[in-house]
Design a protein around this motif. Structure first.
Motif, PDB file in Angstrom:
ATOM      1  N   VAL A   1     -31.605 -27.055   3.310  1.00 35.36           N
ATOM      2  CA  VAL A   1     -31.293 -27.777   4.462  1.00 35.36           C
ATOM      3  C   VAL A   1     -30.398 -28.704   4.537  1.00 35.36           C
ATOM      4  O   VAL A   1     -29.337 -28.476   5.217  1.00 35.36           O
ATOM      5  CB  VAL A   1     -32.835 -28.480   4.957  1.00 35.36           C
ATOM      6  CG1 VAL A   1     -32.592 -29.144   6.259  1.00 35.36           C
ATOM      7  CG2 VAL A   1     -33.627 -27.541   5.446  1.00 35.36           C
ATOM      8  N   SER A   2     -30.172 -29.462   3.248  1.00 36.13           N
ATOM      9  CA  SER A   2     -29.431 -30.519   3.405  1.00 36.13           C
ATOM     10  C   SER A   2     -27.690 -29.898   2.973  1.00 36.13           C
ATOM     11  O   SER A   2     -27.013 -30.232   3.372  1.00 36.13           O
ATOM     12  CB  SER A   2     -29.670 -31.416   2.114  1.00 36.13           C
ATOM     13  OG  SER A   2     -29.426 -30.989   0.862  1.00 36.13           O
ATOM     14  N   SER A   3     -27.989 -28.689   2.328  1.00 32.49           N
ATOM     15  CA  SER A   3     -26.726 -28.220   2.140  1.00 32.49           C
ATOM     16  C   SER A   3     -25.973 -27.546   3.275  1.00 32.49           C
ATOM     17  O   SER A   3     -24.511 -27.710   3.688  1.00 32.49           O
ATOM     18  CB  SER A   3     -26.573 -26.980   1.007  1.00 32.49           C
ATOM     19  OG  SER A   3     -27.679 -26.122   1.068  1.00 32.49           O
ATOM     20  N   VAL A   4     -26.788 -26.976   4.138  1.00 31.64           N
ATOM     21  CA  VAL A   4     -26.292 -26.514   5.354  1.00 31.64           C
ATOM     22  C   VAL A   4     -25.927 -27.552   6.349  1.00 31.64           C
ATOM     23  O   VAL A   4     -24.511 -27.657   6.732  1.00 31.64           O
ATOM     24  CB  VAL A   4     -27.287 -25.458   6.070  1.00 31.64           C
ATOM     25  CG1 VAL A   4     -26.880 -25.323   7.539  1.00 31.64           C
ATOM     26  CG2 VAL A   4     -27.790 -24.154   5.164  1.00 31.64           C
ATOM     27  N   LEU A   5     -26.787 -28.739   6.526  1.00 32.09           N
ATOM     28  CA  LEU A   5     -26.368 -29.814   7.131  1.00 32.09           C
ATOM     29  C   LEU A   5     -25.073 -30.315   6.785  1.00 32.09           C
ATOM     30  O   LEU A   5     -24.063 -30.613   7.652  1.00 32.09           O
ATOM     31  CB  LEU A   5     -27.341 -30.521   7.071  1.00 32.09           C
ATOM     32  CG  LEU A   5     -28.729 -30.729   8.125  1.00 32.09           C
ATOM     33  CD1 LEU A   5     -29.649 -31.630   7.788  1.00 32.09           C
ATOM     34  CD2 LEU A   5     -28.028 -30.762   9.430  1.00 32.09           C
ATOM     35  N   ILE A   6     -24.684 -30.567   5.626  1.00 37.00           N
ATOM     36  CA  ILE A   6     -23.505 -31.179   4.877  1.00 37.00           C
ATOM     37  C   ILE A   6     -22.378 -30.453   5.109  1.00 37.00           C
ATOM     38  O   ILE A   6     -21.225 -30.818   5.425  1.00 37.00           O
ATOM     39  CB  ILE A   6     -23.768 -31.741   3.495  1.00 37.00           C
ATOM     40  CG1 ILE A   6     -22.800 -32.997   2.945  1.00 37.00           C
ATOM     41  CG2 ILE A   6     -23.400 -30.468   2.593  1.00 37.00           C
ATOM     42  CD1 ILE A   6     -23.391 -34.181   3.369  1.00 37.00           C
ATOM     43  N   TYR A   7     -22.729 -28.985   5.058  1.00 43.37           N
ATOM     44  CA  TYR A   7     -21.693 -28.282   5.289  1.00 43.37           C
ATOM     45  C   TYR A   7     -20.936 -28.142   6.715  1.00 43.37           C
ATOM     46  O   TYR A   7     -19.985 -28.455   7.162  1.00 43.37           O
ATOM     47  CB  TYR A   7     -22.022 -26.649   4.914  1.00 43.37           C
ATOM     48  CG  TYR A   7     -21.016 -25.682   5.008  1.00 43.37           C
ATOM     49  CD1 TYR A   7     -19.856 -25.584   4.336  1.00 43.37           C
ATOM     50  CD2 TYR A   7     -20.789 -24.692   6.232  1.00 43.37           C
ATOM     51  CE1 TYR A   7     -19.061 -24.722   4.704  1.00 43.37           C
ATOM     52  CE2 TYR A   7     -20.114 -23.618   6.452  1.00 43.37           C
ATOM     53  CZ  TYR A   7     -18.896 -23.695   5.504  1.00 43.37           C
ATOM     54  OH  TYR A   7     -18.166 -22.774   5.692  1.00 43.37           O
TER      55      TYR A   7
END
Lengths: 242, 521
Positions: free
Chosen positions: B198-204
């Motif tokens: 979730v966080s890597s998609v969000l940060i991307y």
């Protein structure tokens, strides 16, 4: 008339075993029970059961028993009750000899403090015998024979009397082993109450009147020895209170 | 049954009953898998040395040229050794012949036709089970550096390190400890992978389009969130936008939770299993003991007995089914195991050999029922071991005897005889009691008369015990099985006799030494 008697407090297997073993020595054996009604009903032994409680009412005993020569065993199974009983007996009868049963070192100390003359350390003795069986089987066998069984080998206490040719000599000078066939294990000096000195330590002790020798030997040899040296004595119990 | 299948079945029977074949297979099994086989240790050490060597060579290769011979040794010799090991493990993992025999017997019993194909399928299934087990895969990968021309395959040397697990039991216990927390680790894994994805998609989404942000690809986003959630936080990639920083805050908070959770799982797994690990160690130690007393039940009498036997050169092992009493035994400094002494499985699990290791069994529960039960259990395993038991109620004496106890101790009866003794001869009783307990430094000991002793000392008169201030109470004659009190000077000493002596412990020791050293003059 007051009786010389054995008073056993507590009605249980211990009491019956004790009664069985000492009935030759004491003509009167009374077993006192805390729950006398049921115990009297159950009782299959020949011994008389009396009731008692822990409330210091010892009229029967003080009226009928010759305290000096009697002996009391407290073998109640509840430790606290047993200690309480011992205190109660001691506070009422100063001269009574009390032997109490204990199951560990702590209770043994407490019982002695409560005034028991002697404590039978049951657990320790059992453990002693078991470990001896393991480590020194022959010693165990021999001791058992000397102490408990009616074998030929006996242990005895002999007191030196005044008319004796050995007075003034040292122990190492005399060879009783060959002459009388007895071995001196230890001796108790007259001025010391409950100290033993093992004969291996007292090479140079000068034999004097009143010394008590603890000897091991065959029954016949011991009787012979006693005739010459002194008299078999029963050490008075009060000497053994600590 | 076709000719071919019959031939196969016959062959299987032949191989399965062949002594030489089974012996060889047994040997390889012992050396590879059996932890109790004494020589497995050396095999393990040998394999571990090979592993360390190949890792060392790998490191050396990075910056400098390695000698050709060493290179050859690393790629071919070690790999071939590992390959042979792999093949052997493949062989011993299961028995093909037994499978065929079982199948054919099964078919004969049910009256069905024996199908060779089915048997082969079953064999393949069993063997594949081995091939696809994690350990076998690691073993196989460790062989791969053989094809060293493929540069990447060289890194498979590192799989050899994983092989270390095979050769050290402590690694295995550690893994088994952690594997008890499988469920917790699964939750942790799920939680952290959800947070990471979730966080890597969000940060991307937040940062990839911002030209100032260092996060430009999905890979960088995943890398960033893993570095952050693990609380490592290199700081080489940091979010630039405020939205990105909000995501970072969440990830950091989640990271703390993940770290705390991981630590607590490992710690709790270890503490829960600590007793078990200790027990495994104790059992290992017990198996190595040569001779000990087995105390069954740790109550009052047992405690005292253990105290008395503690100084003896023979060890003590305590078994009790009650964990509290075992705690007590451990506090008293004894080797104690929480196993039911009345259960046959206990002895198998611990691996006690009743006939050679146990000098005597002491049934010291203060309950006749338990003691009879334990005695029967032990007697059913071994007929000869010496059993000593407490007796609480005289009515049960017969039962204990019937169960096969060698010696019985009845404490209540003891009270009776002691009281008699105390009334009649109190001092004498005290003397012996004190002697037994070594109260005044004076002791009674048994001295064994051995061959060396009789070479120099033939008669009792030659013992010279009085010089050492030791009293000779008597001799136990072995051939007559009798105790002779106060023996005559002319009594002959024979090998196997025992002297009973009384005296100061130090003097007795000196005396014993003297008897052994003495030279006939």
């Amino acid at each position: 008339m007051k009786n010389k008697a054995a008073l056993i407090f507590g009605y249980n297997d211990y009491a019956l075993e004790i009664a069985k073993n000492i009935q030759d020595e004491y003509s009167h054996i009374y077993i006192f029970s805390l729950h006398s009604e049921e115990d009297i009903l159950k009782n299959k032994s020949d011994f008389e059961i009396k009731s008692f409680d822990l409330s210091d009412k010892w009229d029967y005993i003080s009226e009928n028993i010759d305290l000096e020569n009697s002996i009391a065993f407290s073998v109640l199974e509840d430790i606290a009750e047993n200690i309480f009983l011992t205190i109660s007996l001691r506070s009422s009868f100063e001269t009574l000899n009390i032997i109490a049963l204990s199951n560990n070192k702590e209770t043994a100390d407490k019982l002695l403090m409560a005034g028991a003359n002697k404590v039978i350390p049951l657990v320790q003795t059992t453990a002693e015998m078991i470990s001896e069986m393991m480590e020194k089987p022959i010693v165990k066998e021999v001791f058992h024979k000397i102490l408990f069984e009616s074998g030929e080998l006996k242990i005895s206490q002999v007191k030196i009397n005044s008319s004796n040719s050995y007075l003034g000599k040292t122990l190492s000078e005399i060879d009783w082993k060959v002459k009388y066939g007895v071995i001196v294990l230890a001796l108790v000096l007259e001025d010391m109450n409950s100290e033993f000195i093992y004969s291996s330590k007292i090479k140079n002790h000068i034999i004097s009147e009143g010394d008590i020798f603890i000897i091991v030997g065959y029954e016949t040899d011991i009787i012979e020895f006693e005739k010459i040296i002194g008299s078999r004595i029963n050490v008075h119990w009060s000497h053994w209170s600590r | 049954m076709g000719f071919f299948s019959r031939l196969i079945v016959n062959l299987a029977y032949f191989i399965n009953t062949s002594d030489a074949y089974q012996r060889k297979k047994r040997f390889f099994y012992d050396i590879l898998e059996n932890n109790r086989y004494p020589y497995k240790k050396y095999f393990d050490i040998f394999m571990m040395t090979l592993i360390f060597l190949s890792v060392a060579i790998l490191i050396a290769e990075v910056k400098s040229e390695v000698d050709e011979n060493i290179e050859f040794f690393n790629t071919y010799v070690i790999s071939i050794i590992f390959f042979i090991e792999y093949i052997l493990r493949f062989w011993i993992s299961s028995s093909v012949t037994e499978l065929i025999i079982n199948r054919s017997e099964h078919a004969a019993m049910l009256g069905r036709k024996f199908s060779l194909w089915r048997a082969i399928l079953k064999i393949i299934k069993v063997k594949l089970n081995f091939v696809f087990s994690i350990r076998a895969i690691i073993d196989l990968l460790a062989v791969l550096p053989f094809f060293h021309e493929l540069r990447l395959l060289r890194l498979f040397v590192l799989f050899r390190v994983f092989k270390l697990f095979r050769y050290t039991t402590s690694f295995q216990t550690f893994v088994s400890v952690l594997s008890t927390k499988k469920f917790e680790f699964l939750i942790l894994l799920m939680f952290s992978s959800i947070v990471i994805s979730v966080s890597s998609v969000l940060i991307y989404v937040m940062e990839a389009n911002n030209p100032n942000s260092p996060i430009n690809t999905m890979f960088e986003a995943i890398y960033w969130s893993i570095v952050t959630i693990s609380t490592v936080g290199y700081g080489d990639i940091t979010p630039y936008t405020s939205e990105g920083r909000v995501v970072a805050m969440f990830v950091i908070t989640a990271g703390i939770a993940v770290l705390a959770f991981t630590t607590s799982i490992v710690v709790s797994a270890l503490t829960e299993k600590l007793d078990e690990i200790r027990e495994i160690k104790t059992i290992d130690d017990i198996r190595k003991l040569k001779s000990f007393y087995l105390i069954c039940g740790y109550e009052n009498v047992a405690q005292e007995v253990a105290q008395k036997l503690k100084d003896s050169p023979i060890g003590i092992i305590v078994l009790d089914e009650d964990s509290k009493r075992i705690e007590n035994a451990k506090k008293d400094g004894l080797v104690a195991l929480n196993y039911d002494p009345g259960n046959m499985r206990s002895y198998k699990k611990i691996g006690i050999d009743l006939s050679t290791q146990v000098k005597a069994v002491l049934c010291l529960r203060e309950s006749d029922v338990e003691n009879v039960y334990t005695t029967l259990t032990i007697r059913s395993i071994n007929k000869d071991v010496n059993i000593i038991s407490l007796l609480m109620d005289d009515g049960n004496r017969k039962k204990l005897n019937f169960a096969g106890v060698n010696e019985i101790l009845y404490p209540k009866g003891l009270v009776g005889i002691i009281s008699k003794e105390l009334i009649g001869r109190p001092v004498a009783f005290e003397v012996i009691h004190a002697l037994r307990n070594d109260y005044y430094g004076v002791n009674i000991e048994e001295i064994l008369v051995d061959n060396r002793m009789i070479e120099n000392t033939m008669y009792v008169s030659e013992l010279n015990n009085s010089r050492y201030r030791v009293i000779l109470l008597g001799i136990y004659k072995k051939n007559k099985n009798r105790f002779f009190f106060n023996p005559l000077d002319s009594t002959i000493l024979e090998s196997g006799d025992y002297l009973l002596v009384i005296g100061n412990s130090v003097f007795i020791k000196e005396f014993e030494k003297y008897l052994h050293k003495k030279i006939r003059t």
